[in-house]
Design an enzyme around this catalytic site. Structure first.
Site, PDB file in Angstrom:
ATOM      1  N   CYS A  34       0.733  -1.194  -0.046  1.00 19.89           N
ATOM      2  CA  CYS A  34      -0.239   0.079  -0.347  1.00 19.89           C
ATOM      3  C   CYS A  34       1.149   1.020   0.124  1.00 19.89           C
ATOM      4  O   CYS A  34       0.890   2.060  -1.157  1.00 19.89           O
ATOM      5  CB  CYS A  34      -1.221   0.083   1.011  1.00 19.89           C
ATOM      6  SG  CYS A  34      -1.744  -1.185   0.849  1.00 19.89           S
TER       7      CYS A  34
HETATM    8  N1  LIG Z   1      -2.334  -6.068   1.354  1.00 19.38           N
HETATM    9  C1  LIG Z   1      -3.156  -5.248   2.295  1.00 19.38           C
HETATM   10  O1  LIG Z   1      -3.319  -4.828   3.373  1.00 19.38           O
HETATM   11  C2  LIG Z   1      -4.329  -4.228   1.940  1.00 19.38           C
HETATM   12  C3  LIG Z   1      -5.212  -2.599   2.448  1.00 19.38           C
HETATM   13  C4  LIG Z   1      -5.814  -2.369   1.791  1.00 19.38           C
HETATM   14  C5  LIG Z   1      -6.430  -2.548   0.138  1.00 19.38           C
HETATM   15  N2  LIG Z   1      -5.441  -3.341  -0.350  1.00 19.38           N
HETATM   16  C6  LIG Z   1      -5.397  -3.057  -2.155  1.00 19.38           C
HETATM   17  O2  LIG Z   1      -6.408  -4.569  -1.593  1.00 19.38           O
HETATM   18  C7  LIG Z   1      -6.149  -5.557  -3.608  1.00 19.38           C
HETATM   19  C8  LIG Z   1      -5.477  -6.720  -2.681  1.00 19.38           C
HETATM   20  O3  LIG Z   1      -4.254  -6.765  -2.583  1.00 19.38           O
HETATM   21  P1  LIG Z   1      -4.050  -8.064  -1.735  1.00 19.38           P
HETATM   22  O4  LIG Z   1      -3.040  -7.479  -0.969  1.00 19.38           O
HETATM   23  O5  LIG Z   1      -4.713  -8.698  -0.855  1.00 19.38           O
HETATM   24  O6  LIG Z   1      -2.757  -8.980  -2.938  1.00 19.38           O
HETATM   25  P2  LIG Z   1      -2.576  -9.934  -2.598  1.00 19.38           P
HETATM   26  O7  LIG Z   1      -1.520 -10.576  -3.579  1.00 19.38           O
HETATM   27  O8  LIG Z   1      -2.191 -10.578  -1.147  1.00 19.38           O
HETATM   28  O9  LIG Z   1      -3.618 -10.926  -2.885  1.00 19.38           O
HETATM   29  C9  LIG Z   1      -3.951 -11.012  -4.771  1.00 19.38           C
HETATM   30  C10 LIG Z   1      -4.682 -12.389  -5.614  1.00 19.38           C
HETATM   31  O10 LIG Z   1      -4.628 -12.306  -6.784  1.00 19.38           O
HETATM   32  C11 LIG Z   1      -5.201 -13.458  -7.287  1.00 19.38           C
HETATM   33  N3  LIG Z   1      -4.712 -12.678  -8.757  1.00 19.38           N
HETATM   34  C12 LIG Z   1      -4.203 -11.897  -9.311  1.00 19.38           C
HETATM   35  N4  LIG Z   1      -4.848 -11.836 -10.586  1.00 19.38           N
HETATM   36  C13 LIG Z   1      -6.513 -12.682 -10.686  1.00 19.38           C
HETATM   37  C14 LIG Z   1      -7.179 -12.431 -11.480  1.00 19.38           C
HETATM   38  N5  LIG Z   1      -7.040 -12.245 -12.844  1.00 19.38           N
HETATM   39  N6  LIG Z   1      -7.933 -13.354 -10.644  1.00 19.38           N
HETATM   40  C15 LIG Z   1      -8.221 -14.353  -9.818  1.00 19.38           C
HETATM   41  N7  LIG Z   1      -6.941 -13.863  -8.558  1.00 19.38           N
HETATM   42  C16 LIG Z   1      -5.984 -13.174  -8.992  1.00 19.38           C
HETATM   43  C17 LIG Z   1      -3.971 -13.672  -6.946  1.00 19.38           C
HETATM   44  O11 LIG Z   1      -3.406 -14.802  -7.458  1.00 19.38           O
HETATM   45  C18 LIG Z   1      -3.139 -13.461  -5.270  1.00 19.38           C
HETATM   46  O12 LIG Z   1      -3.926 -14.373  -4.876  1.00 19.38           O
HETATM   47  C19 LIG Z   1      -4.649  -4.482  -3.795  1.00 19.38           C
HETATM   48  O13 LIG Z   1      -5.327  -3.582  -5.024  1.00 19.38           O
HETATM   49  C20 LIG Z   1      -4.624  -3.965  -2.933  1.00 19.38           C
HETATM   50  O14 LIG Z   1      -3.610  -2.572  -3.067  1.00 19.38           O
HETATM   51  C21 LIG Z   1      -4.368  -4.256   0.232  1.00 19.38           C
END
Ligand SMILES: NC(=O)c1ccc[n+]([C@@H]2O[C@H](COP(=O)([O-])OP(=O)(O)OC[C@H]3O[C@@H](n4cnc5c(N)ncnc54)[C@H](O)[C@@H]3O)[C@@H](O)[C@H]2O)c1
Length: 401
Positions: free
Chosen positions: A257
């Site tokens: 983030c």
């Molecule tokens: N991690 C955090 O603390 C957090 C907090 C708030 C917001 N976010 C936002 O949330 C979003 C996701 O972040 P995250 O930390 O969960 O990411 P992550 O990498 O932990 O998880 C994302 C998952 O999506 C999967 N993926 C990718 N492309 C895909 C597709 N086309 N279809 C299905 N699955 C797919 C990946 O294999 C992965 O398992 C981002 O935009 C991030 O900025 C994250």
């Protein structure tokens, strides 16, 4: 009600676990290993216990899949895929685009589509909706909404239930249905007037942190030059009961983030001809911190790190999580190696990273602490080398910022 959640990472799996208390959830991910583990009841993230996962699997309210067609009968689809920076450090929406293709190709009836991935204002209206419509073989009138995720992995006092959640739909109906969906597992829902406000608020929350972290990192360099303690000075400033918020210095920022989201804001600002000076500079200050720290370490050690055995303690981007995305430890290690140091790292929470394993916490010439997990004893860190530089302010008796 059937909920399809695209992406089973930190955000998607957390939402899945909460939603599965009230709905039937299909967790879709493109990574077969993650899906296999989830279906065996093995969680890969902090905040979702494997025991809880086993419970919702057993009750039939959750299963994970790599098959797009398993999303076909969803009533609501949540997008929770990565939104990283590309090689040019510009916003990269390729994962959102592929999630949209999945939705467009398999969902043939009108559903509510909620985006939880972080992106710049206008993403829901100008990117997600058109991308889904483009991939649908026929016209389907979906509803669209945004509800940015605020989960903080590893934090125990705030979760999906008690963290206030912003939301807004492209239509009043989409907003109402979004509220209804989250109200089962979130106590405080705040509607804003447009998806763009929700998208911008999420980016500004993390930009606020990035800029303040950069400011305190610059301040640490100033207090060192002045020969005073940054920690004592910050504690002194923090006695003011209003108008001040304490941030502490570090080796830089990490995770998905804070190093990423502000660049999404800067990119959209510049596209609209507005300045993003603070944001760009804050990013640079945080990235430069590792070089400053290694400069201090070298200066304290005769100005030369050639051949020195240096142990970096903590390679996760923050305490008590195994997440190494954008970790400041990477730049610290790079700078150490470029100066000829022989670098190993210790992190029992991460264990293996970039083909290397966690080294024992002893026997170094120099130890540099980047992240201190609660499970690591500060006295053991102090005993690991004759010279210990702590960037966290948590290891008593060590040199530090
Ligand atoms: N991690 C955090 O603390 C957090 C907090 C708030 C917001 N976010 C936002 O949330 C979003 C996701 O972040 P995250 O930390 O969960 O990411 P992550 O990498 O932990 O998880 C994302 C998952 O999506 C999967 N993926 C990718 N492309 C895909 C597709 N086309 N279809 C299905 N699955 C797919 C990946 O294999 C992965 O398992 C981002 O935009 C991030 O900025 C994250």
């Amino acid at each position: 009600m059937k909920i399809g959640i695209i992406g089973q990472g930190y955000v998607g799996l957390t939402i899945s676990a909460f939603a599965a208390e009230s709905y039937v959830v299909t967790g879709f991910d493109v990574n077969p290993q993650i899906v296999d583990d989830l279906n065996k009841g093995v969680s890969h993230i902090e905040g979702v216990e494997s025991a809880n996962l086993k419970k919702i699997l057993k009750s039939g309210s959750y299963f994970a899949t790599t098959k797009e067609s398993d999303l076909a009968d969803s009533d609501i689809v949540v997008i929770a895929v990565p939104t990283p920076l590309g090689p040019d450090r510009a916003p990269d929406l390729q994962f959102i685009e592929s999630a949209c293709k999945t939705i467009g190709s398999v969902i043939r009836h009108p559903v509510l589509i909620i985006n939880e991935s972080t992106s710049f204002p206008g993403t829901l209206r100008n990117f997600i909706k058109p991308a889904i419509e483009k991939s649908s073989p026929s016209i389907v009138e979906h509803m669209y909404a945004i509800s940015p995720e605020r989960v903080d992995p590893g934090r125990s006092n705030f979760d999906q239930k008690n963290t206030p959640r912003l939301y807004s739909g492209l239509t009043p109906e989409a907003s109402a249905k979004t509220r209804e969906f989250y109200s089962r597992f979130c106590d405080n829902l705040i509607e804003v007037s447009s998806p763009e406000v929700a998208e911008a608020a999420k980016l500004f929350e993390n930009t606020f942190r990035q800029v303040n972290i950069a400011l305190v990192n610059e301040f640490a360099q100033i207090t060192h030059a002045l020969g005073i303690s940054v920690y004592e000075t910050l504690d002194a400033a923090n006695t003011k009961p209003y108008g001040f918020m304490k941030f502490t210095p570090s080796a830089g920022v990490g995770g998905h983030c804070i190093p990423v989201d502000p660049t999404y804001l800067a990119a959209v600002a510049e596209e609209h001809g507005a300045p993003a000076t603070f944001i760009r500079r804050a990013n640079e200050v945080n990235l430069e911190m590792s070089e400053y720290i290694i400069g201090r370490v070298a200066a304290d050690n005769g100005g030369n790190l050639q051949g020195k055995a240096v142990l970096v303690v903590g390679v996760a981007y923050k305490p008590n999580v195994a997440d190494v995305r954008e970790t400041a430890a990477e730049l610290v290690i790079q700078h150490l190696r470029s100066q000829g140091a022989v670098v190993s790292w210790h992190d029992d929470v991460v264990s293996t990273w970039k083909g290397e394993s966690s080294a024992p916490l002893n026997g170094a010439d120099i130890t540099v602490v980047v992240t201190k997990h609660d499970s690591v004893d500060g006295r053991k860190i102090l005993a690991s080398a004759p010279y210990v530089f702590d960037t966290t302010g948590k290891v008593k008796g060590a040199k530090g910022l």
